[in-house]
Write a protein that holds these residues in place. Structure first.
Motif, PDB file in Angstrom:
ATOM      1  N   TYR A   4     -23.833  31.673  10.038  1.00 48.30           N
ATOM      2  CA  TYR A   4     -23.449  30.460   9.310  1.00 48.30           C
ATOM      3  C   TYR A   4     -22.693  30.908   8.068  1.00 48.30           C
ATOM      4  CZ  TYR A   4     -24.105  25.758   7.175  1.00 48.30           C
ATOM      5  OH  TYR A   4     -23.924  24.510   6.607  1.00 48.30           O
ATOM      6  N   LEU A  17     -26.656  28.379  17.562  1.00 49.92           N
ATOM      7  CA  LEU A  17     -27.050  28.253  16.161  1.00 49.92           C
ATOM      8  C   LEU A  17     -26.869  26.821  15.666  1.00 49.92           C
ATOM      9  CD1 LEU A  17     -28.013  29.389  13.495  1.00 49.92           C
ATOM     10  CD2 LEU A  17     -25.692  30.220  13.046  1.00 49.92           C
ATOM     11  N   VAL A  46     -33.216  30.706  10.375  1.00 51.03           N
ATOM     12  CA  VAL A  46     -32.407  31.899  10.638  1.00 51.03           C
ATOM     13  C   VAL A  46     -33.216  33.190  10.612  1.00 51.03           C
ATOM     14  CG1 VAL A  46     -30.282  30.891   9.781  1.00 51.03           C
ATOM     15  CG2 VAL A  46     -31.726  32.171   8.208  1.00 51.03           C
ATOM     16  N   ASN A  60     -33.520  35.342  14.367  1.00 46.62           N
ATOM     17  CA  ASN A  60     -32.402  36.259  14.497  1.00 46.62           C
ATOM     18  C   ASN A  60     -32.811  37.659  14.087  1.00 46.62           C
ATOM     19  OD1 ASN A  60     -29.915  37.681  14.265  1.00 46.62           O
ATOM     20  ND2 ASN A  60     -28.837  35.730  14.076  1.00 46.62           N
TER      21      ASN A  60
END
Length: 208
Positions: free
Chosen positions: A62, A95, A189, A193
């Motif tokens: 992002y 995402l 996130v 991840n």
């Protein structure tokens, strides 16, 4: 912008490359990014906790270009109010889906625009001064706006920006209660991840 920083940004070819460089700018490892005043780091209101989350977001895919905390306070004799918010670019559908789920779960608002989503004319007022709109995040940035924001990046990097999702997420309420946005973003996130967790081991810690 210094020659060294200009060379770094010119060498980026993907949205991921840009995100890694933006994380380094947030952490003050790089002094400038193309869309911001050369030699200046994040605004003073962008506190260390926000910087940590923003750096994680950028390394997770992002690419953030603007953000702010939620506040309501007087300044210069008038009242300023802000919604906690962040805006930027994402090129991975997975995402985007996780961010949509996060927004729904935590009662946050999300606006999707750009080539990936189609044109969205939903501009969002995120700061008011004396009750009047002061700053707005646009729902859609076209070619001209992106050129102004990202001068000097490579053809490939600009193409990635053009075809990415443009994602704005914000708390609907004004003031400090909107700070829950940052906890929600960190959750979506960080655990999801592994690349973020691994990269964070090598990130220098900011002095508080």
């Amino acid at each position: 912008m210094s020659r060294a920083d200009r060379k770094r940004w010119r060498a980026a070819h993907t949205l991921s490359d840009l995100g890694d460089l933006m994380a380094r700018w947030l952490e003050r490892d790089i002094k400038s990014w193309p869309g911001y005043q050369p030699g200046y780091g994040p605004e003073e209101e962008t506190n260390p906790a926000m910087i940590r989350v923003l750096a994680q977001l950028n390394r997770a895919g992002y690419l953030t270009v603007d953000s702010q905390p939620g506040i309501t306070e007087p300044d210069d004799g008038v009242m300023w109010s802000q919604r906690a918010s962040v805006t930027g670019f994402v090129d991975e559908d997975e995402l985007v889906a996780r961010l949509e789920d996060m927004a729904a779960e935590h009662d946050l608002r999300i606006v999707l625009g750009g080539r990936a989503a189609g044109r969205v004319d939903e501009d969002v007022v995120l700061t008011t001064r004396d009750g009047q709109p002061h700053s707005v995040f646009p729902g859609y940035l076209g070619h001209g706006e992106l050129r102004c924001m990202w001068p000097g990046v490579s053809f490939d990097a600009f193409g990635a920006l053009m075809y990415a999702w443009q994602v704005t997420i914000y708390a609907p309420e004004w003031g400090a209660s909107g700070q829950r946005l940052w906890d929600a973003l960190e959750g979506v996130v960080g655990a999801a991840n592994p690349r973020v967790v691994e990269t964070e081991k090598n990130v220098p810690q900011l002095r508080r």
